[in-house]
Design an enzyme around this catalytic site. Structure first.
Site, PDB file in Angstrom:
ATOM      1  CB  THR A 121     -15.806  -4.539  45.274  1.00  0.00           C
ATOM      2  OG1 THR A 121     -15.752  -5.960  45.399  1.00  0.00           O
ATOM      3  CG2 THR A 121     -14.921  -4.086  44.139  1.00  0.00           C
ATOM      4  CG  PHE A 155     -10.446 -12.331  45.012  1.00  0.00           C
ATOM      5  CD1 PHE A 155     -10.284 -11.508  43.916  1.00  0.00           C
ATOM      6  CD2 PHE A 155      -9.744 -12.045  46.175  1.00  0.00           C
ATOM      7  CE1 PHE A 155      -9.425 -10.412  43.967  1.00  0.00           C
ATOM      8  CE2 PHE A 155      -8.884 -10.958  46.233  1.00  0.00           C
ATOM      9  CZ  PHE A 155      -8.717 -10.132  45.130  1.00  0.00           C
ATOM     10  CD  GLU A 158     -23.628 -13.561  43.060  1.00  0.00           C
ATOM     11  OE1 GLU A 158     -24.555 -13.894  42.315  1.00  0.00           O
ATOM     12  OE2 GLU A 158     -23.467 -12.411  43.482  1.00  0.00           O
ATOM     13  CG  PHE A 257     -13.341 -15.948  32.778  1.00  0.00           C
ATOM     14  CD1 PHE A 257     -13.226 -16.856  33.809  1.00  0.00           C
ATOM     15  CD2 PHE A 257     -14.277 -14.940  32.894  1.00  0.00           C
ATOM     16  CE1 PHE A 257     -14.026 -16.771  34.930  1.00  0.00           C
ATOM     17  CE2 PHE A 257     -15.092 -14.847  34.003  1.00  0.00           C
ATOM     18  CZ  PHE A 257     -14.960 -15.770  35.025  1.00  0.00           C
ATOM     19  N   GLY A 261     -20.445 -15.426  24.287  1.00  0.00           N
ATOM     20  CA  GLY A 261     -21.818 -15.531  24.762  1.00  0.00           C
ATOM     21  C   GLY A 261     -22.578 -14.233  24.563  1.00  0.00           C
ATOM     22  N   GLY A 265     -22.903 -10.412  33.001  1.00  0.00           N
ATOM     23  CA  GLY A 265     -23.808  -9.646  33.870  1.00  0.00           C
ATOM     24  C   GLY A 265     -23.372  -9.841  35.302  1.00  0.00           C
ATOM     25  CB  CYS A 268     -18.858  -8.537  40.498  1.00  0.00           C
ATOM     26  SG  CYS A 268     -19.279  -8.951  42.182  1.00  0.00           S
ATOM     27  CE  LYS A 329     -21.442 -16.965  38.764  1.00  0.00           C
ATOM     28  NZ  LYS A 329     -20.027 -17.049  39.022  1.00  0.00           N
TER      29      LYS A 329
HETATM   30  P1  NAD Z   1     -25.742  -7.770  48.477  1.00  0.00           P
HETATM   31  O1  NAD Z   1     -26.500  -6.665  47.855  1.00  0.00           O
HETATM   32  O2  NAD Z   1     -26.125  -9.178  48.189  1.00  0.00           O
HETATM   33  O3  NAD Z   1     -25.721  -7.599  50.067  1.00  0.00           O
HETATM   34  C1  NAD Z   1     -25.462  -6.405  50.708  1.00  0.00           C
HETATM   35  C2  NAD Z   1     -26.209  -6.421  52.039  1.00  0.00           C
HETATM   36  O4  NAD Z   1     -25.820  -5.278  52.787  1.00  0.00           O
HETATM   37  C3  NAD Z   1     -27.731  -6.334  51.888  1.00  0.00           C
HETATM   38  O5  NAD Z   1     -28.336  -7.418  52.558  1.00  0.00           O
HETATM   39  C4  NAD Z   1     -28.096  -4.982  52.524  1.00  0.00           C
HETATM   40  O6  NAD Z   1     -29.337  -4.983  53.160  1.00  0.00           O
HETATM   41  C5  NAD Z   1     -26.955  -4.813  53.508  1.00  0.00           C
HETATM   42  N1  NAD Z   1     -26.727  -3.431  53.951  1.00  0.00           N
HETATM   43  C6  NAD Z   1     -26.725  -2.280  53.223  1.00  0.00           C
HETATM   44  N2  NAD Z   1     -26.461  -1.224  54.034  1.00  0.00           N
HETATM   45  C7  NAD Z   1     -26.280  -1.716  55.279  1.00  0.00           C
HETATM   46  C8  NAD Z   1     -25.969  -1.126  56.532  1.00  0.00           C
HETATM   47  N3  NAD Z   1     -25.778   0.184  56.644  1.00  0.00           N
HETATM   48  N4  NAD Z   1     -25.866  -1.926  57.615  1.00  0.00           N
HETATM   49  C9  NAD Z   1     -26.053  -3.257  57.505  1.00  0.00           C
HETATM   50  N5  NAD Z   1     -26.343  -3.875  56.340  1.00  0.00           N
HETATM   51  C10 NAD Z   1     -26.463  -3.113  55.233  1.00  0.00           C
HETATM   52  O7  NAD Z   1     -24.228  -7.504  48.054  1.00  0.00           O
HETATM   53  P2  NAD Z   1     -23.098  -8.610  47.790  1.00  0.00           P
HETATM   54  O8  NAD Z   1     -23.292  -9.209  46.452  1.00  0.00           O
HETATM   55  O9  NAD Z   1     -22.958  -9.471  48.990  1.00  0.00           O
HETATM   56  O10 NAD Z   1     -21.815  -7.666  47.663  1.00  0.00           O
HETATM   57  C11 NAD Z   1     -21.276  -7.005  48.796  1.00  0.00           C
HETATM   58  C12 NAD Z   1     -19.944  -6.401  48.388  1.00  0.00           C
HETATM   59  O11 NAD Z   1     -19.033  -7.448  48.032  1.00  0.00           O
HETATM   60  C13 NAD Z   1     -20.021  -5.492  47.166  1.00  0.00           C
HETATM   61  O12 NAD Z   1     -19.095  -4.449  47.305  1.00  0.00           O
HETATM   62  C14 NAD Z   1     -19.614  -6.387  46.027  1.00  0.00           C
HETATM   63  O13 NAD Z   1     -19.062  -5.675  44.947  1.00  0.00           O
HETATM   64  C15 NAD Z   1     -18.564  -7.256  46.692  1.00  0.00           C
HETATM   65  N6  NAD Z   1     -18.390  -8.572  46.096  1.00  0.00           N
HETATM   66  C16 NAD Z   1     -19.462  -9.270  45.642  1.00  0.00           C
HETATM   67  C17 NAD Z   1     -19.274 -10.542  45.099  1.00  0.00           C
HETATM   68  C18 NAD Z   1     -20.453 -11.328  44.581  1.00  0.00           C
HETATM   69  O14 NAD Z   1     -20.230 -12.281  43.841  1.00  0.00           O
HETATM   70  N7  NAD Z   1     -21.675 -10.986  44.912  1.00  0.00           N
HETATM   71  C19 NAD Z   1     -17.992 -11.083  45.036  1.00  0.00           C
HETATM   72  C20 NAD Z   1     -16.925 -10.363  45.543  1.00  0.00           C
HETATM   73  C21 NAD Z   1     -17.130  -9.096  46.065  1.00  0.00           C
END
Ligand code: NAD
Length: 452
Positions: A121, A155, A158, A257, A261, A265, A268, A329
């Site tokens: 994102t 989208f 978790e 939604f 609550g 958190g 995102c 959650k």
């Molecule tokens: P996360 O923190 O769980 O995972 C990120 C991973 O990237 C980590 O394992 C980290 O070690 C790795 N990383 C960092 N720098 C790196 C590099 N230079 N080379 C290789 N690996 C590297 O993050 P996430 O929750 O998976 O989110 C990732 C992106 O997706 C974010 O931008 C987030 O906003 C977006 N997103 C997350 C969700 C969610 O529910 N978690 C949903 C939609 C979008």
């Protein structure tokens, strides 16, 4: 297809496993060596329903590979997904350090044209920055390559990330070249997940980048709106659960939604709301609505502590509080920005002890609160209650929905329940002999102020 996924956290790993499961050859890269070692042995390290089995199966089938060496992955792929974290910077803007580091690596190592897909994102304009970083690195090597950078925001939710990736509600491809190879390849890659009806929406890159923020901010707005209504309901003696049903039945509003609550958190909503506020500031257009959404949420996270203070007349020193639910959650072990952390910090700062339990987030809790000697992580929800003066609920896990109330009463030294997720009926709780605080429910107002 041959795919590289850079960053194997919640998003990257799920996406990689789902793509591998339909037959693609996927190489995952992460800088976290321990994480890669574990994944090679089939240890997923995060809790996400169905993910363990999916990863193990695809490792066994030789469809899913893990490495810390980005060159290995880049050599042998057609499409590169960037799925690294974009945590909040100090001013609230998205910190693009990891995304741009990956862009630099791509430019430093590739020797053939590639499609680069931004799944993280990221603020509007990031795809352009990624392109610039890649081209600068290529120029430094005297190489000229045609690289297409597209935006493909994720989208997934978790807690049901695998199901969401297998059956996405929409697949957004942001490209300024809709007739180009990138768009064609992505359509082909996503075809197995686009069968029931067409879920593909192709748009320009900047609109795709903004769509992701707009979606999360809209959802956060619904939650903060409902929390604002809940707080007002308490003051005027209304029951927010009745109000929720009353407004949810309007098809223009809907039931999703609008649960009040103890605040949202996760990794995102909080950071994405703040990042979009920052984008507005950069454009000299203050996003007043989102500023309010954010501050209502910050305030809401302190609500459970306020109830406890009320229940104990400000005397929390020496009290022991049982806490059910640490994850932000249910169905995840993710504790990033969880409301539980706010109440725990407030309670321990006020001199209370906390006995906490979560069905899946105990390991994660060690990282977040393990150093706080006033917090004790307990093996079961019942052990949590032993010797505690009150129970506070932060996460609506299934196993908290119909507990043995008699046992709760026996184990607590006083029958006080502070429910941040409105799991129980206030009237029934009162009949059972509890002093029950819930969010925006008439009965909790009466519990606080019987003269009302
Ligand atoms: P996360 O923190 O769980 O995972 C990120 C991973 O990237 C980590 O394992 C980290 O070690 C790795 N990383 C960092 N720098 C790196 C590099 N230079 N080379 C290789 N690996 C590297 O993050 P996430 O929750 O998976 O989110 C990732 C992106 O997706 C974010 O931008 C987030 O906003 C977006 N997103 C997350 C969700 C969610 O529910 N978690 C949903 C939609 C979008």
């Amino acid at each position: 297809m041959r795919v590289a996924v850079i960053g194997v956290g919640y998003v990257g790993l799920v996406q990689a496993a789902v793509l591998a499961d339909v037959g693609n050859k996927v190489t995952c890269v992460d800088i976290n060596q321990a994480r890669i070692n574990n994944l090679r042995q089939g240890i997923v390290g995060i809790y996400e329903p169905d993910l363990d089995a999916l990863v193990r199966k695809n490792v066994q089938d030789n469809h899913l590979h893990f490495t810390t060496d980005i060159t290995q992955a880049l050599d042998d792929c057609e499409i590169i997904f960037i799925a690294v974290g974009t945590p909040p910077g100090e001013d609230g803007s998205a910190d693009l350090r990891h995304v741009l580091a990956v862009a630099d690596s791509i430019g430093n190592y590739i020797s053939q044209p590639k499609i680069v897909v931004n799944k993280s994102t990221v603020p509007v304009g990031t795809a352009h920055q990624v392109q610039q970083h890649i081209q600068t690195a290529l120029r430094a090597r005297n190489i000229s390559l045609d690289i297409e950078v597209v935006s493909n925001p994720e989208f997934l939710k978790e807690g049901c990330a695998v199901a969401d990736c297998m059956r996405p509600e929409r697949i957004i491809i942001g490209t300024d070249n809709p007739q180009g190879l990138a768009c064609e390849l992505l359509k082909e890659l996503y075809a197995p997940f686009n069968r029931n009806h067409d879920k593909l929406i192709v748009m320009d890159v900047r609109s795709a980048e903004l769509t992701k923020y707009a979606a999360n901010c809209m959802l956060a707005t619904k939650i903060s709106f409902m929390n604002e209504m809940a707080n007002l309901a308490e003051l005027v003696g209304a029951d927010i659960e009745m109000v929720r049903k009353g407004i949810g039945s309007d098809s223009r509003i809907g039931y999703q939604f609008i649960y009040p609550g103890c605040g949202y958190g996760g990794s995102c909503f909080p950071k994405d709301v703040k990042a979009l506020i920052r984008t507005g500031e950069q454009q000299s257009y203050p996003l007043q609505l989102l500023q309010a959404v954010d501050s209502v949420n910050e305030r809401q996270k302190t609500k459970l502590f306020n109830y406890l203070q009320q229940a104990f007349k400000g005397e929390l020193t020496g009290k022991t509080i049982a806490l059910w639910g640490l994850a932000f959650k249910p169905n995840t072990d993710d504790m990033r920005e969880a409301s539980s952390l706010v109440v725990i910090n407030q309670l321990t700062a006020a001199g209370a002890r906390v006995q906490a339990y979560d069905p899946k987030a105990m390991e994660e809790a060690q990282k977040h609160i393990g150093a706080n000697s006033a917090v004790h992580l307990m093996g079961t929800k019942e052990a949590c209650l032993q010797g505690a003066d009150a129970l506070v609920i932060c996460t609506e896990w299934q196993q908290f929905r119909s507990p043995d109330f008699e046992q709760i009463k026996q184990l607590l030294s006083a029958p006080i329940v502070v429910d941040g997720r409105n799991l129980y009926e206030p009237a029934r709780m009162k009949k059972r002999g509890f002093i029950y605080y819930a969010i925006g429910r008439g009965e909790s107002v009466f519990a606080q102020n019987p003269s009302r």
